[in-house]
Each structure stands twice: as structure tokens, then as C-alpha cells.
Design a protein around this motif. Sequence first.
Motif, PDB file in Angstrom:
ATOM      1  N   ASP A   1       0.875  -1.172   0.000  1.00 19.38           N
ATOM      2  CA  ASP A   1       0.000   0.000   0.000  1.00 19.38           C
ATOM      3  C   ASP A   1       0.911   1.221   0.000  1.00 19.38           C
ATOM      4  O   ASP A   1       1.722   1.401   0.929  1.00 19.38           O
ATOM      5  CB  ASP A   1      -0.881   0.016   1.247  1.00 19.38           C
ATOM      6  N   ILE A   2       0.786   2.059  -1.013  1.00 16.13           N
ATOM      7  CA  ILE A   2       1.672   3.211  -1.169  1.00 16.13           C
ATOM      8  C   ILE A   2       0.830   4.481  -1.260  1.00 16.13           C
ATOM      9  O   ILE A   2      -0.108   4.559  -2.065  1.00 16.13           O
ATOM     10  CB  ILE A   2       2.557   3.066  -2.416  1.00 16.13           C
ATOM     11  N   VAL A   3       1.158   5.468  -0.431  1.00 17.11           N
ATOM     12  CA  VAL A   3       0.462   6.751  -0.433  1.00 17.11           C
ATOM     13  C   VAL A   3       1.252   7.728  -1.292  1.00 17.11           C
ATOM     14  O   VAL A   3       2.418   8.006  -1.007  1.00 17.11           O
ATOM     15  CB  VAL A   3       0.295   7.303   0.993  1.00 17.11           C
TER      16      VAL A   3
ATOM     17  N   ALA B   1       8.122   2.490  -7.190  1.00 17.47           N
ATOM     18  CA  ALA B   1       6.876   3.251  -7.139  1.00 17.47           C
ATOM     19  C   ALA B   1       7.045   4.493  -6.272  1.00 17.47           C
ATOM     20  O   ALA B   1       7.502   4.398  -5.124  1.00 17.47           O
ATOM     21  CB  ALA B   1       5.749   2.376  -6.596  1.00 17.47           C
ATOM     22  N   PRO B   2       6.703   5.683  -6.773  1.00 16.72           N
ATOM     23  CA  PRO B   2       6.815   6.899  -5.956  1.00 16.72           C
ATOM     24  C   PRO B   2       5.781   6.907  -4.844  1.00 16.72           C
ATOM     25  O   PRO B   2       4.699   6.337  -4.974  1.00 16.72           O
ATOM     26  CB  PRO B   2       6.546   8.019  -6.971  1.00 16.72           C
TER      27      PRO B   2
ATOM     28  N   ASN C   1      19.225   6.289   1.095  1.00 17.93           N
ATOM     29  CA  ASN C   1      17.838   5.890   0.935  1.00 17.93           C
ATOM     30  C   ASN C   1      17.533   5.675  -0.533  1.00 17.93           C
ATOM     31  O   ASN C   1      18.092   6.344  -1.412  1.00 17.93           O
ATOM     32  CB  ASN C   1      16.892   6.958   1.493  1.00 17.93           C
ATOM     33  N   ASP C   2      16.645   4.723  -0.823  1.00 19.60           N
ATOM     34  CA  ASP C   2      16.184   4.522  -2.189  1.00 19.60           C
ATOM     35  C   ASP C   2      14.747   5.008  -2.297  1.00 19.60           C
ATOM     36  O   ASP C   2      14.216   5.637  -1.375  1.00 19.60           O
ATOM     37  CB  ASP C   2      16.318   3.051  -2.607  1.00 19.60           C
ATOM     38  N   VAL C   3      14.098   4.732  -3.428  1.00 18.83           N
ATOM     39  CA  VAL C   3      12.727   5.196  -3.634  1.00 18.83           C
ATOM     40  C   VAL C   3      11.804   4.657  -2.556  1.00 18.83           C
ATOM     41  O   VAL C   3      10.914   5.362  -2.058  1.00 18.83           O
ATOM     42  CB  VAL C   3      12.230   4.782  -5.038  1.00 18.83           C
ATOM     43  N   GLU C   4      12.012   3.393  -2.160  1.00 17.58           N
ATOM     44  CA  GLU C   4      11.154   2.760  -1.160  1.00 17.58           C
ATOM     45  C   GLU C   4      11.158   3.496   0.177  1.00 17.58           C
ATOM     46  O   GLU C   4      10.155   3.514   0.892  1.00 17.58           O
ATOM     47  CB  GLU C   4      11.609   1.323  -0.888  1.00 17.58           C
TER      48      GLU C   4
END
Length: 324
Positions: A143-145, A162-163, A231-234
Amino acid sequence: MLPTGARGPRVVAFGGGHGLYATLSALRHVTGNLTAVVTVADDGGSSGRLRGELGILPPGDLRMALSALCDDGEWGQLWRDVLQHRFETDGPLNNHATGNLLIASLWNLLEDPVKGLDVVGRLLEVKGRVLPLSNSPMEIEADIVDNGHTKVVRGQSRVAVAPGRVERVRLFPSTANVNPEVLEAIEEADWCVFGPGSWYTSVVPHLMMPEVREGLGKSKAQILLALNLTNDVETSDMSHGDHIRSFVSYSGGIKPRIVVADPSAIADLDGLDDAVKNHGSKLLLRQVHQVGERAVHDPLRFAAALRDAFEGTITDVTRDAPSN
């Protein structure tokens, strides 16, 4: 089962991809009693294609772990290069890694993922052993906000880029079992090492398996958490302290004994100190990055930090001089 007859503490390292490669490249200098446990949710690139075509575990991260443990002699280094070689063609072999094809072939012949990996390990004369987390391929869903809206993203390769802010991750199928030899290795271990690596797609999945959490809770093994250099995108919105809180949340309350971090990577040292102390852990600050490459682990520097941690030669908080 952890390798026998080797020297050093009995260590199980959990992860996947380049993060686990960095950990194993360091740990091989510290102990010969080493087992790597690799996530099996990769669905991109060569691994994803073979997984889709053959219905097998994704071999790529397992190949990377084997490569990290190759013997230092001419034979081992040659086979490391063979394993990592990728084809560049205009046909269907394009971007396939030789090692992925070799592993897939052995799995096809032996019909046993662990036996196939052990054969490759003997061929490469690896220092340690590589095991898949499960003998069943898995999928990651998150679940990505993003911009105030929650979306569901499925697939490791998609979640990784995913951004937005990851709120929660899930593993499918929920009925997948942990490889029994992984549980045996946890039971026998002196140390279990998590990280560095892609947080939600390489590190956290191990903690989401109930059998792993139960095994960690029963084992005498101490937990070491190695934090990422960048840090990466996640995890673009996560602090180092957030990583510790996230670890304890996904582990069901199991806390790291030692947290290893590079001072040059920490934006909020006080916040990290607070998170470590609040969970009863110890913080080991060491320069573990390569000189001139702050985002890349140096195997020998990282190995020295891990050796200090395992040997108990640290105080509650150990800080280095300013990093280069």
C-alpha cells in the motif's frame, strides 16, 4: 544447516540483491560458518523472465549471493565472472545472466532448489551456503500513499520504484512455508544479520514470515541490523531511526542487539541514538563506505565493523571520527 569445520561465529545473513552481496562480501572475512538466506519475490529482468517461463524460484539474488562467496583463488574468481556474465544479443538471450541459466538448469535436473544451489556452491568452492527463504516463489504487494492517495502496487520490481510512501507490505501466497533448512540455520546461529538492502523488498520480507519470527524468538542468536548508506525510492521519507522502529514492528517485537551505521550517512544522529536506546540496542558507528564512494560498502571496512560487533568490543554507543 550451517557449515561445519569452519572457524568463526555461526552467522545467518538475510537479504537479497546488492545489499546482501555487500554483507556477504564482508562476512566472508569474518567467519567460515556462514549461511545466506535470500528472498524469492524478484519478478524483474532475467530472473522474472525465467520465473515466468519455467515456474521456478527467481534465481538472480541467489546467484548474487553465491558470487559474493566465491573462493578467492583463480578457480573461484573465474566462476564468479561466469556466473555474473550477461549476454548482449538481439534475441531472447539478451540480458540473461549465465548463472541464472545454470541454476535453472540444475533445478530442472535435480527438482530440488537447495540441492541445485549446493551443487553450484561446490563448483564455485564458496565460503558458506546459500538458501532460498522459501521453496515457493512469492510476490510482494504494498500500500503506497502518493499525493494523498493510497494505491496498491504488486510485484517486487514495481514496489521498488513506485513513488510515494510505503504504508504496508504483504507477501503472497500467505500459505508459503519457510525452507526447513533456514529454520535449522536460525536455531544454530550465534548471530542473525539483516541489511543493508532495499528495505521493503529485500529485508522486511524475511520478517513477515511467521516461522522466521518464531525461530528468531526461540534462537539464542543475537540480531545485528546494518543500516543503508543511502535511501532509495522505497524509503525516501524514512530516517535511520524509522528503520529501527520499522524492523521491530515487522519482527513482532524482536529487537536488534546491535545497529551498525556509517556516520557519513546519518542526517539525524540524535534521532538515531534515541531509537536505538528506546529499543535497548547498541549503536556501532563505523566508516564502512568506500573511499570516494559514499553509497558503496567497502568489504574490509564493513568486515572490521562486523568483527567488532561479534566480538563485543563496543560500548553502548561507539562513534568514529568524522568520515572521509
